[in-house]
Design a protein around this motif. Structure first.
Motif, mmCIF file in Angstrom:
data_model
loop_
_atom_site.group_PDB
_atom_site.id
_atom_site.type_symbol
_atom_site.label_atom_id
_atom_site.label_comp_id
_atom_site.label_asym_id
_atom_site.label_seq_id
_atom_site.Cartn_x
_atom_site.Cartn_y
_atom_site.Cartn_z
ATOM 1 N N LYS A 3 0.880 -1.287 0.181
ATOM 2 C CA LYS A 3 0.060 0.136 -0.025
ATOM 3 C C LYS A 3 0.692 1.037 -0.024
ATOM 4 O O LYS A 3 1.913 1.423 0.924
ATOM 5 C CB LYS A 3 -0.956 -0.184 1.237
ATOM 6 N N TYR A 47 -4.122 7.054 -2.133
ATOM 7 C CA TYR A 47 -3.931 5.741 -1.374
ATOM 8 C C TYR A 47 -3.948 4.840 -2.415
ATOM 9 O O TYR A 47 -5.036 4.485 -2.760
ATOM 10 C CB TYR A 47 -4.611 5.554 -0.187
ATOM 11 N N GLU A 49 -3.570 0.562 -3.364
ATOM 12 C CA GLU A 49 -3.607 -0.647 -2.759
ATOM 13 C C GLU A 49 -3.947 -1.511 -4.141
ATOM 14 O O GLU A 49 -4.839 -1.681 -4.916
ATOM 15 C CB GLU A 49 -4.851 -0.811 -1.677
#
Length: 120
Positions: A3, A47, A49
């Motif tokens: 991540k 972010y 992921e």
């Protein structure tokens, strides 16, 4: 895959995609479109992921010493997984790196509650 926090390109389309997935918070297409246009000239962090941007945050500098979180949003299927906390940490780092001493965020009241409420 790990991540990460990344500075984003393709900001407007990501903004439309994430805000559009959050109708409880962003239900008006005009608001989504205005937000997408407004963040084009701002630093926007995502972010990420598994190669998917799951959340984004746009920051606006207010010289000489403040940074505002102009927008922060997380895809609904990723709520509660820490993306917001990591983005806030990135905002704090950005503020320190740019000499800011204050980090702000403004929120709106739910529709219909914008008028002052007085009890008789």
């Amino acid at each position: 895959m790990g991540k990460t926090i990344e500075i984003l390109t393709g900001k407007a389309e990501l903004c439309r995609s994430i805000m559009g997935a959050l109708p409880d918070w962003f239900s008006e297409p005009e608001v989504i479109e205005a937000s997408a246009r407004a963040i084009e000239d701002l630093p926007v962090f995502g972010y990420v992921e598994a190669d998917v941007v799951t959340a984004l945050m746009a920051l606006k500098r207010h010289p000489p010493g403040a940074v505002e979180i102009a927008l922060i949003a997380t895809r609904p299927e990723h709520h509660g997984r820490g993306a917001g906390r990591h983005l806030i940490d990135a905002a704090e780092r950005f503020g320190l790196e740019t000499g800011a001493r204050l980090l702000t965020v403004k929120t709106l009241a739910p529709r219909g509650l914008d008028e002052p409420q007085f009890e008789a």
